[in-house]
Design a protein around this motif. Sequence first.
Motif, short mmCIF file in Angstrom:
data_model
loop_
_atom_site.label_atom_id
_atom_site.label_comp_id
_atom_site.label_asym_id
_atom_site.label_seq_id
_atom_site.Cartn_x
_atom_site.Cartn_y
_atom_site.Cartn_z
N GLY A 1 0.78 -1.22 0.00
CA GLY A 1 0.00 0.00 0.00
C GLY A 1 0.82 1.27 0.00
N HIS A 2 2.10 1.16 -0.34
CA HIS A 2 2.91 2.38 -0.44
C HIS A 2 3.01 2.89 -1.87
N ARG A 3 2.53 2.10 -2.80
CA ARG A 3 2.51 2.48 -4.21
C ARG A 3 1.34 1.73 -4.86
N PRO A 4 0.90 2.15 -6.04
CA PRO A 4 -0.25 1.49 -6.66
C PRO A 4 -0.03 -0.02 -6.78
N GLY A 5 -1.07 -0.77 -6.44
CA GLY A 5 -0.99 -2.23 -6.50
C GLY A 5 -1.68 -2.83 -5.29
N PRO A 6 -1.28 -4.03 -4.92
CA PRO A 6 -1.92 -4.69 -3.77
C PRO A 6 -1.74 -3.86 -2.50
N ALA A 7 -2.76 -3.87 -1.66
CA ALA A 7 -2.71 -3.09 -0.41
C ALA A 7 -3.77 -3.62 0.53
N ARG A 8 -3.34 -3.92 1.74
CA ARG A 8 -4.33 -4.33 2.73
C ARG A 8 -4.25 -3.39 3.92
N LEU A 9 -5.41 -2.85 4.29
CA LEU A 9 -5.47 -1.89 5.40
C LEU A 9 -6.20 -2.52 6.58
N ILE A 10 -5.93 -1.96 7.76
CA ILE A 10 -6.69 -2.34 8.94
C ILE A 10 -7.16 -1.04 9.59
#
Length: 205
Positions: free
Chosen positions: A123-132
């Motif tokens: 999640g620091h650049r475009p693409g896969p990213a999972r947030l909580i």
Amino acid sequence: MTPEQASARRERSDRVHALITALRALRQQHPTDAPEFQREVSRHLSALAAYSSLWRLEDFPIPDGQRWGVYQLHEEADGSLGLYASAARAGHAQPPHNHTTWACIAGVSGIERNRFYQREEAGHRPGPARLIRSGTQDIGAGGTCFLLADDIHDIEVMPPGDAMHLHLYGQGLPHLHQRLRFDLALERCEYFPAFTGIPVFDLTP
Ligand SMILES: [Fe+2]
């Protein structure tokens, strides 16, 4: 224009310019990630928002058929210090995003729900990213929050609406081309297109 309207225009202009003067001084005195800067910016923006008669929804109309009307109150010649009046109906929402510059929100009326997130994976650049999700704050009259450049939040205006908030950014919204917008369901992020074409509110007294 009634005398009351003329007086409000003059007061709004004076108070916005006083805020900008204070912000110019604060950013000379403190790094923008310093607690003192965050506290003082929040205090000044909240004080401006407290003059609710200057931020009436009828003066900042939401366009027909839309849920959001945003008006630029100020931007420095170099694009910094973007100040906006944001009027929104219940249901107006923005997905999770960062700002790539500091941001401060102050409530005038209505409730803007802010949910805060941390990165669990990528999640620091475009693409896969999972947030909580790490927290929630309802910002109403008198409420404020300050976000650092890489803090992630989403917003949702809660019923019954309508809501008015002041939004302040280290750089004006049209210049933020590298913000990331997160899709919680798809667990991805992408660049968030900069907001352009924001109407400039006439602050001439
Ligand atoms: Fe935001």
